[in-house]
Design a protein around this motif. Structure first.
Motif, mmCIF file in Angstrom:
data_model
loop_
_atom_site.group_PDB
_atom_site.id
_atom_site.type_symbol
_atom_site.label_atom_id
_atom_site.label_comp_id
_atom_site.label_asym_id
_atom_site.label_seq_id
_atom_site.Cartn_x
_atom_site.Cartn_y
_atom_site.Cartn_z
ATOM 1 N N LEU A 1 5.816 -7.620 -0.744
ATOM 2 C CA LEU A 1 4.916 -7.430 0.501
ATOM 3 C C LEU A 1 5.821 -7.841 1.592
ATOM 4 O O LEU A 1 6.376 -8.995 1.571
ATOM 5 C CB LEU A 1 3.506 -8.297 0.553
ATOM 6 N N ALA A 2 5.730 -7.095 2.710
ATOM 7 C CA ALA A 2 6.790 -7.504 3.628
ATOM 8 C C ALA A 2 6.204 -8.620 4.424
ATOM 9 O O ALA A 2 6.974 -9.424 5.232
ATOM 10 C CB ALA A 2 6.765 -6.281 4.889
ATOM 11 N N ASP A 3 4.765 -8.859 4.467
ATOM 12 C CA ASP A 3 4.204 -10.013 5.161
ATOM 13 C C ASP A 3 4.344 -11.137 4.287
ATOM 14 O O ASP A 3 3.669 -11.391 2.970
ATOM 15 C CB ASP A 3 2.763 -9.749 5.412
ATOM 16 N N SER B 1 2.996 1.534 -1.716
ATOM 17 C CA SER B 1 2.385 1.906 -2.866
ATOM 18 C C SER B 1 0.738 1.744 -2.553
ATOM 19 O O SER B 1 -0.051 2.553 -3.170
ATOM 20 C CB SER B 1 2.441 1.056 -4.168
ATOM 21 N N THR B 2 0.419 1.174 -1.724
ATOM 22 C CA THR B 2 -0.959 0.615 -1.279
ATOM 23 C C THR B 2 -1.590 1.980 -0.369
ATOM 24 O O THR B 2 -2.937 1.939 -0.242
ATOM 25 C CB THR B 2 -1.263 -0.508 -0.840
ATOM 26 N N GLY B 3 -0.799 2.824 0.176
ATOM 27 C CA GLY B 3 -1.242 3.712 1.011
ATOM 28 C C GLY B 3 -1.593 5.330 0.409
ATOM 29 O O GLY B 3 -1.738 5.285 -0.953
ATOM 30 N N GLY C 1 -3.450 8.604 5.599
ATOM 31 C CA GLY C 1 -3.438 7.130 6.537
ATOM 32 C C GLY C 1 -3.723 7.557 7.825
ATOM 33 O O GLY C 1 -3.685 8.701 8.330
ATOM 34 N N ARG C 2 -4.102 6.420 8.581
ATOM 35 C CA ARG C 2 -4.636 6.748 9.989
ATOM 36 C C ARG C 2 -3.357 7.210 10.762
ATOM 37 O O ARG C 2 -3.714 7.744 11.713
ATOM 38 C CB ARG C 2 -5.165 5.344 10.463
ATOM 39 N N LYS C 3 -2.414 6.818 11.017
ATOM 40 C CA LYS C 3 -1.164 7.291 11.551
ATOM 41 C C LYS C 3 -0.988 8.628 11.561
ATOM 42 O O LYS C 3 -1.159 9.395 12.627
ATOM 43 C CB LYS C 3 0.286 6.455 11.451
HETATM 44 P P1 NDP Z 1 -0.796 4.784 4.704
HETATM 45 O O1 NDP Z 1 -1.091 4.553 6.163
HETATM 46 O O2 NDP Z 1 -2.025 5.445 3.929
HETATM 47 O O3 NDP Z 1 0.096 3.909 3.992
HETATM 48 C C1 NDP Z 1 1.136 3.309 4.626
HETATM 49 C C2 NDP Z 1 1.744 2.538 3.498
HETATM 50 O O4 NDP Z 1 3.021 1.800 3.985
HETATM 51 C C3 NDP Z 1 0.962 1.336 3.025
HETATM 52 O O5 NDP Z 1 1.241 0.896 1.476
HETATM 53 C C4 NDP Z 1 1.485 -0.108 3.788
HETATM 54 O O6 NDP Z 1 1.090 -1.308 3.298
HETATM 55 C C5 NDP Z 1 2.924 0.294 3.983
HETATM 56 N N1 NDP Z 1 3.422 -0.174 5.108
HETATM 57 C C6 NDP Z 1 3.075 -0.212 6.544
HETATM 58 N N2 NDP Z 1 3.671 -0.879 7.452
HETATM 59 C C7 NDP Z 1 4.740 -1.552 6.672
HETATM 60 C C8 NDP Z 1 5.662 -2.405 6.690
HETATM 61 N N3 NDP Z 1 6.017 -2.656 7.879
HETATM 62 N N4 NDP Z 1 6.505 -2.792 5.589
HETATM 63 C C9 NDP Z 1 6.248 -2.444 4.410
HETATM 64 N N5 NDP Z 1 5.338 -1.765 4.184
HETATM 65 C C10 NDP Z 1 4.682 -1.017 5.147
HETATM 66 O O7 NDP Z 1 0.198 6.028 4.985
HETATM 67 P P2 NDP Z 1 0.576 7.374 4.322
HETATM 68 O O8 NDP Z 1 0.363 7.170 2.885
HETATM 69 O O9 NDP Z 1 -0.611 8.394 4.675
HETATM 70 O O10 NDP Z 1 1.653 7.827 5.007
HETATM 71 C C11 NDP Z 1 3.079 7.380 4.650
HETATM 72 C C12 NDP Z 1 4.128 8.050 5.172
HETATM 73 O O11 NDP Z 1 4.181 9.527 4.361
HETATM 74 C C13 NDP Z 1 4.101 8.470 6.529
HETATM 75 O O12 NDP Z 1 5.193 8.380 7.015
HETATM 76 C C14 NDP Z 1 3.608 10.047 6.740
HETATM 77 O O13 NDP Z 1 3.993 10.681 7.680
HETATM 78 C C15 NDP Z 1 3.991 10.364 5.270
HETATM 79 N N6 NDP Z 1 3.161 11.504 4.853
HETATM 80 C C16 NDP Z 1 1.986 11.289 4.398
HETATM 81 C C17 NDP Z 1 1.048 12.386 4.004
HETATM 82 C C18 NDP Z 1 -0.388 12.139 3.239
HETATM 83 O O14 NDP Z 1 -1.025 12.771 2.794
HETATM 84 N N7 NDP Z 1 -0.975 10.825 3.576
HETATM 85 C C19 NDP Z 1 1.385 13.729 3.850
HETATM 86 C C20 NDP Z 1 2.676 13.812 4.229
HETATM 87 C C21 NDP Z 1 3.763 12.787 4.690
HETATM 88 P P3 NDP Z 1 -0.477 -1.899 3.488
HETATM 89 O O15 NDP Z 1 -1.373 -1.068 2.893
HETATM 90 O O16 NDP Z 1 -0.072 -3.339 2.882
HETATM 91 O O17 NDP Z 1 -0.339 -2.124 4.922
#
Ligand code: NDP
Length: 400
Positions: free
Chosen positions: A56-58, A9-11, A210-212
């Motif tokens: 939170l996973a952590d 949800s935070t991404g 997101g960065r990845k």
């Molecule tokens: P972000 O990096 O913005 O967010 C990632 C999210 O995953 C955060 O909430 C993060 O939590 C959480 N997370 C990371 N590692 C873990 C873990 N080990 N356990 C639990 N939660 C975890 O990524 P995006 O939103 O950009 O992308 C998310 C997915 O959606 C990816 O697979 C991407 O390929 C796909 N996607 C994204 C698009 C986009 O527009 N962004 C478009 C299409 C697909 P925390 O913030 O606490 O680290």
């Protein structure tokens, strides 16, 4: 009221999902929110949406979150650890699960939502790339409804006959055309790409992400992962999926039928459109996006991708054709290499070099179980860590 859980949800996708959900308070209730370690943002979301669960996973970050929630006098239950995400995905009060965790870290919770028969809104493409046969079997067995969130796959889904479900072979389809923005390095010469910084790779010309996934878009690995994703989602072979570079990111993908018709889905580049589509399907919901002005856009350009300068795409195409554990090795090696690049320990072109080296050394086979996938993932991370200088942990979700 439809109960929604947002994993990640935070991404970027998570925040966009909550934006759409908040526009429809009469329809949706947020039951659970989950992330890895971003306490500040999750606490803010908990205060606004007042879910029953926050995870939170952590574990340390979860303790900190619990302190905030107790201080605010909220009844939200805080869960900790990776297992908590699987628990949330299966809650009986959750109807829809947004799978928006980045990378392999999202695999188990995505599978759990599929097994529990939820409406699975899938952004976490890596889980399908790694474990496509297992995830699609879980969806079939439980009767879960899998709706793609990736804008390209959501576009394809919208262009298929209405009765089509993920995993069906669409009738009359000749091929699908996945569009690609081409990323920030589209017209850069190889020498300039070789010196690219993480900031330049993350400066996507049309999407904010997101960065990845931003680095994956710059290397065109994202399109390769999407090719594999499309094959599982729509029961296609790689030969039936073509890639078109379309710089404007207005046409999100196309489906060509045997009678020569080509259907496309167009919209402004805003993830809230596919998210609202999946939340509302089969109805349409207001997404808060800017409407498309085609007169202002004026042109739609298309060209072929350059797999010479963008080797990651060629590697992913080969993995898609090989199938079995190949995509698992590809995905894990890419995750480790991207994390190393973002940390300043690897040059951009070496992302492809690391993946190639892992694929050459790895023992491939078929996917029979989740254990096969997890073992291959671990082995690929170990090999990729060695290629990155031996000091990469290979940990999942390390894209800060
Ligand atoms: P972000 O990096 O913005 O967010 C990632 C999210 O995953 C955060 O909430 C993060 O939590 C959480 N997370 C990371 N590692 C873990 C873990 N080990 N356990 C639990 N939660 C975890 O990524 P995006 O939103 O950009 O992308 C998310 C997915 O959606 C990816 O697979 C991407 O390929 C796909 N996607 C994204 C698009 C986009 O527009 N962004 C478009 C299409 C697909 P925390 O913030 O606490 O680290």
């Amino acid at each position: 009221m439809i109960g929604v859980a947002v994993l990640g949800s935070t991404g970027s996708v998570g925040v966009n999902t909550l934006d759409v959900v908040a526009r429809h308070p009469e329809r949706f209730r947020v039951v659970a929110l989950a992330a890895q370690r971003n306490v500040a943002r999750l606490a803010e979301q908990v205060l606004k949406f007042r879910p029953e669960y926050a995870a939170l996973a952590d574990p340390g970050a979860a303790r900190e979150l619990a302190g905030h929630i107790t201080a605010a006098g909220l009844p939200t239950r805080v869960l900790a650890g990776a297992g908590a995400l699987e628990e949330i995905a299966q809650l009986s009060q959750v109807d829809y699960v947004m799978a928006a965790i980045v990378g392999a870290a999202g695999l188990r919770s995505t599978l759990a939502a599929a097994r529990a028969g939820k409406r699975l809104m899938l952004a976490n493409k890596e889980s399908l790339v790694m474990a496509g046969p297992l995830l699609m079997a879980a969806v079939r067995q439980s009767g879960a409804l899998l709706l793609p969130i990736d804008s390209e796959h959501n576009a394809i889904f919208q262009c298929l006959p209405h009765a089509t479900r993920a995993g069906d072979t669409p009738p009359g389809v000749r091929r699908v055309l996945l569009t690609a923005s081409g990323g920030p390095f589209f017209d850069w010469p190889s020498e300039r790409i070789a010196a690219a910084t993480p900031e330049q790779a993350c400066a996507h010309p049309t999407w904010v992400m997101g960065r990845k996934i931003s680095v994956d878009s710059a290397s065109l690995m994202n399109k390769g992962l999407e090719l594999i994703e499309a094959c599982f989602l729509f029961a296609l072979t790689p030969e039936h999926v073509d890639i078109l570079v379309h710089r404007q990111s207005i046409v999100h993908s196309l489906v060509e039928y045997v009678d020569g018709s080509v259907l496309a889905q167009l919209s402004s580049p805003d993830m809230r459109t596919p998210i609202a589509h999946a939340l509302g399907w089969p109805e349409r919901l207001d997404a808060g996006v800017s409407f498309l002005d085609l007169i202002r856009a004026a042109r739609l350009d298309f060209c072929a991708p350059d797999t010479g300068r963008f080797r990651c795409l060629a590697l992913a195409q080969a993995a898609a054709r090989a199938g079995g554990l190949h995509p698992v090795f590809l995905n894990a090696a890419n995750e480790v290499a991207v994390a190393a690049f973002l940390a300043g320990r690897l040059n951009f072109p070496d992302i492809a070099t690391v993946i190639e080296s892992v694929i050459t050394k790895a023992a491939m086979g078929a996917i029979r179980s989740l254990d096969d996938v997890l073992q291959a993932d671990g082995e690929a991370r170990r090999l990729a860590g060695e290629c990155c200088g031996g000091n990469e942990s290979g940990a999942q979700g390390a894209y800060a």
